[in-house]
Design a protein around this motif. Structure first.
Motif, PDB file in Angstrom:
ATOM      1  N   MET A   7      -3.708 -11.275 -15.973  1.00  0.00           N
ATOM      2  CA  MET A   7      -4.838 -10.572 -16.567  1.00  0.00           C
ATOM      3  C   MET A   7      -4.368  -9.756 -17.765  1.00  0.00           C
ATOM      4  N   GLU A   8      -5.141  -9.838 -18.817  1.00  0.00           N
ATOM      5  CA  GLU A   8      -4.762  -9.102 -20.022  1.00  0.00           C
ATOM      6  C   GLU A   8      -5.149  -7.648 -19.888  1.00  0.00           C
ATOM      7  N   GLY A   9      -4.366  -6.802 -20.504  1.00  0.00           N
ATOM      8  CA  GLY A   9      -4.721  -5.392 -20.493  1.00  0.00           C
ATOM      9  C   GLY A   9      -5.210  -4.975 -21.853  1.00  0.00           C
ATOM     10  N   PRO A  10      -5.057  -3.708 -22.130  1.00  0.00           N
ATOM     11  CA  PRO A  10      -4.568  -2.711 -21.199  1.00  0.00           C
ATOM     12  C   PRO A  10      -5.622  -2.293 -20.179  1.00  0.00           C
ATOM     13  N   VAL A  11      -5.135  -1.735 -19.089  1.00  0.00           N
ATOM     14  CA  VAL A  11      -6.009  -1.217 -18.051  1.00  0.00           C
ATOM     15  C   VAL A  11      -5.835   0.292 -18.005  1.00  0.00           C
ATOM     16  N   THR A  12      -6.945   0.995 -18.037  1.00  0.00           N
ATOM     17  CA  THR A  12      -6.924   2.455 -17.939  1.00  0.00           C
ATOM     18  C   THR A  12      -7.744   2.875 -16.733  1.00  0.00           C
ATOM     19  N   LEU A  13      -7.131   3.645 -15.852  1.00  0.00           N
ATOM     20  CA  LEU A  13      -7.793   4.102 -14.636  1.00  0.00           C
ATOM     21  C   LEU A  13      -7.598   5.601 -14.472  1.00  0.00           C
ATOM     22  N   SER A  14      -8.519   6.192 -13.765  1.00  0.00           N
ATOM     23  CA  SER A  14      -8.355   7.587 -13.375  1.00  0.00           C
ATOM     24  C   SER A  14      -7.486   7.659 -12.128  1.00  0.00           C
ATOM     25  N   GLU A  15      -6.812   8.775 -11.990  1.00  0.00           N
ATOM     26  CA  GLU A  15      -5.977   8.973 -10.801  1.00  0.00           C
ATOM     27  C   GLU A  15      -6.814   8.768  -9.540  1.00  0.00           C
ATOM     28  N   GLU A  16      -6.211   8.138  -8.543  1.00  0.00           N
ATOM     29  CA  GLU A  16      -6.803   7.827  -7.233  1.00  0.00           C
ATOM     30  C   GLU A  16      -7.756   6.637  -7.270  1.00  0.00           C
ATOM     31  N   ALA A  17      -7.929   5.998  -8.394  1.00  0.00           N
ATOM     32  CA  ALA A  17      -8.756   4.790  -8.459  1.00  0.00           C
ATOM     33  C   ALA A  17      -8.022   3.622  -7.815  1.00  0.00           C
ATOM     34  N   PHE A  18      -8.803   2.580  -7.507  1.00  0.00           N
ATOM     35  CA  PHE A  18      -8.256   1.343  -6.935  1.00  0.00           C
ATOM     36  C   PHE A  18      -7.808   0.420  -8.080  1.00  0.00           C
ATOM     37  N   LEU A  19      -6.648  -0.194  -7.879  1.00  0.00           N
ATOM     38  CA  LEU A  19      -6.082  -1.059  -8.911  1.00  0.00           C
ATOM     39  C   LEU A  19      -6.045  -2.504  -8.437  1.00  0.00           C
ATOM     40  N   THR A  20      -6.468  -3.418  -9.291  1.00  0.00           N
ATOM     41  CA  THR A  20      -6.206  -4.844  -9.121  1.00  0.00           C
ATOM     42  C   THR A  20      -5.744  -5.402 -10.448  1.00  0.00           C
ATOM     43  N   ILE A  21      -4.637  -6.104 -10.427  1.00  0.00           N
ATOM     44  CA  ILE A  21      -4.180  -6.862 -11.601  1.00  0.00           C
ATOM     45  C   ILE A  21      -4.081  -8.316 -11.157  1.00  0.00           C
ATOM     46  N   ASN A  22      -4.840  -9.175 -11.822  1.00  0.00           N
ATOM     47  CA  ASN A  22      -4.911 -10.573 -11.408  1.00  0.00           C
ATOM     48  C   ASN A  22      -3.743 -11.399 -11.934  1.00  0.00           C
ATOM     49  N   CYS A  23      -3.300 -12.307 -11.098  1.00  0.00           N
ATOM     50  CA  CYS A  23      -2.232 -13.237 -11.474  1.00  0.00           C
ATOM     51  C   CYS A  23      -2.517 -14.573 -10.808  1.00  0.00           C
ATOM     52  N   THR A  24      -2.551 -15.639 -11.583  1.00  0.00           N
ATOM     53  CA  THR A  24      -2.652 -16.981 -11.028  1.00  0.00           C
ATOM     54  C   THR A  24      -1.485 -17.800 -11.546  1.00  0.00           C
ATOM     55  N   TYR A  25      -1.168 -18.854 -10.819  1.00  0.00           N
ATOM     56  CA  TYR A  25       0.021 -19.618 -11.190  1.00  0.00           C
ATOM     57  C   TYR A  25      -0.268 -21.121 -11.143  1.00  0.00           C
ATOM     58  N   THR A  26       0.588 -21.838 -11.840  1.00  0.00           N
ATOM     59  CA  THR A  26       0.627 -23.295 -11.776  1.00  0.00           C
ATOM     60  C   THR A  26       2.051 -23.685 -11.460  1.00  0.00           C
ATOM     61  N   ALA A  27       2.216 -24.471 -10.396  1.00  0.00           N
ATOM     62  CA  ALA A  27       3.568 -24.887 -10.028  1.00  0.00           C
ATOM     63  C   ALA A  27       3.472 -26.095  -9.123  1.00  0.00           C
ATOM     64  N   THR A  28       4.519 -26.896  -9.149  1.00  0.00           N
ATOM     65  CA  THR A  28       4.630 -27.964  -8.173  1.00  0.00           C
ATOM     66  C   THR A  28       5.386 -27.426  -6.962  1.00  0.00           C
ATOM     67  N   GLY A  29       5.069 -27.918  -5.824  1.00  0.00           N
ATOM     68  CA  GLY A  29       5.760 -27.466  -4.625  1.00  0.00           C
ATOM     69  C   GLY A  29       5.359 -26.064  -4.226  1.00  0.00           C
ATOM     70  N   TYR A  30       6.326 -25.353  -3.682  1.00  0.00           N
ATOM     71  CA  TYR A  30       6.048 -24.035  -3.110  1.00  0.00           C
ATOM     72  C   TYR A  30       6.926 -22.985  -3.795  1.00  0.00           C
ATOM     73  N   PRO A  31       6.392 -22.382  -4.836  1.00  0.00           N
ATOM     74  CA  PRO A  31       7.198 -21.400  -5.566  1.00  0.00           C
ATOM     75  C   PRO A  31       7.309 -20.080  -4.814  1.00  0.00           C
ATOM     76  N   SER A  32       8.237 -19.255  -5.232  1.00  0.00           N
ATOM     77  CA  SER A  32       8.279 -17.853  -4.835  1.00  0.00           C
ATOM     78  C   SER A  32       7.593 -17.047  -5.938  1.00  0.00           C
ATOM     79  N   LEU A  33       6.949 -15.958  -5.541  1.00  0.00           N
ATOM     80  CA  LEU A  33       6.158 -15.152  -6.482  1.00  0.00           C
ATOM     81  C   LEU A  33       6.625 -13.705  -6.458  1.00  0.00           C
ATOM     82  N   PHE A  34       6.598 -13.075  -7.620  1.00  0.00           N
ATOM     83  CA  PHE A  34       7.160 -11.736  -7.770  1.00  0.00           C
ATOM     84  C   PHE A  34       6.236 -10.878  -8.646  1.00  0.00           C
ATOM     85  N   TRP A  35       6.286  -9.585  -8.399  1.00  0.00           N
ATOM     86  CA  TRP A  35       5.749  -8.603  -9.333  1.00  0.00           C
ATOM     87  C   TRP A  35       6.887  -7.677  -9.753  1.00  0.00           C
TER      88      TRP A  35
END
Lengths: 112, 113
Positions: A7-35
């Motif tokens: 997901m493109e940013g920037p994202v600006t939130l107030s303190e104590e807000a809920f955060l979601t940053i979207n990430c989707t992937y394309t891969a063959t097989g079963y990749p490992s995923l990291f943040w």
């Protein structure tokens, strides 16, 4: 080939807000995923990871669940703090691969 | 803790100079990487190495070369620096296998004038 779309940013939130940053992937097989997180002026730090479908990675109040059916690995936090202001990168490692593929990063700013 | 150390935080070099960026890791990792980071472009892989003296080109190898004579050390070389190589350079190391994350150095901000 393997890739990550973040997901493109920037994202600006107030303190104590809920955060979601979207990430989707394309891969063959079963990749490992990291943040990764990058605080100002620093290198990247591994925040969390998941190595198989339905795994949930968690660290410092952040969570992400490896969803094979939607090829997603969205980052969430229930209540953000000013100290969470940083750039967040989603990354993928394909099965048998040495390399990591990174998304373009999402800048998060949390305001008091 | 794994430590990846880059030799400089900040460098200023002149156009045409040969520039060496050094990276050392202390965890006996097989794989080492050089990325450059530019606003809006994320991390782009320049080169990586999966063993001593072994290397593979990444997405943007033009204008760069690398050297890995010892397992713990991976050097990035700019043969003739140009202003479009002004960037943040990040070194990383990683254990062999897809399950492991990479560990990054603190970055070198290179300015070519």
């Amino acid at each position: 080939g393997d890739s990550v779309t973040q997901m493109e940013g920037p994202v600006t939130l107030s303190e104590e807000a809920f955060l979601t940053i979207n990430c989707t992937y394309t891969a063959t097989g079963y990749p490992s995923l990291f943040w990764y997180v990058q605080y100002p002026g620093e290198g990247l730090q591994l925040l969390l990871k998941a190595t198989k479908a339905d795994d949930k990675g968690s660290n410092k109040g952040f969570e992400a669940t490896y969803r094979k059916e939607t090829t997603s690995f969205h980052l969430e936090k229930g209540s953000v703090q000013v100290s969470d202001s940083a750039v967040y990168f989603c990354a993928l490692s394909g099965a048998g691969a040495n390399n990591l593929f990174f998304g373009t990063g999402t800048r998060l700013t949390v305001i008091p | 803790d794994v430590k990846v150390t880059q030799s400089s935080r900040y460098l200023v070099k002149r156009t045409g100079e040969k520039v060496f960026l050094e990276c050392v890791q202390d965890m006996d990792h097989e794989n080492m990487f050089w990325y450059r980071q530019d606003p809006g472009l994320g991390l782009r892989l320049i080169y990586f190495s999966y063993d001593v003296k072994m290397k593979e080109k990444g997405d943007i190898p033009e204008g760069y070369s690398v050297s890995r004579e010892k397992k713990e050390r991976f050097s990035l070389i700019l043969e003739s620096a140009s202003t479009n190589q002004t960037s943040m350079y990040l070194c990383a190391s990683r254990r062999q296998g897809p399950l492991y994350g990479a560990f990054f150095g603190q970055g070198t901000r290179l300015t070519v004038v």
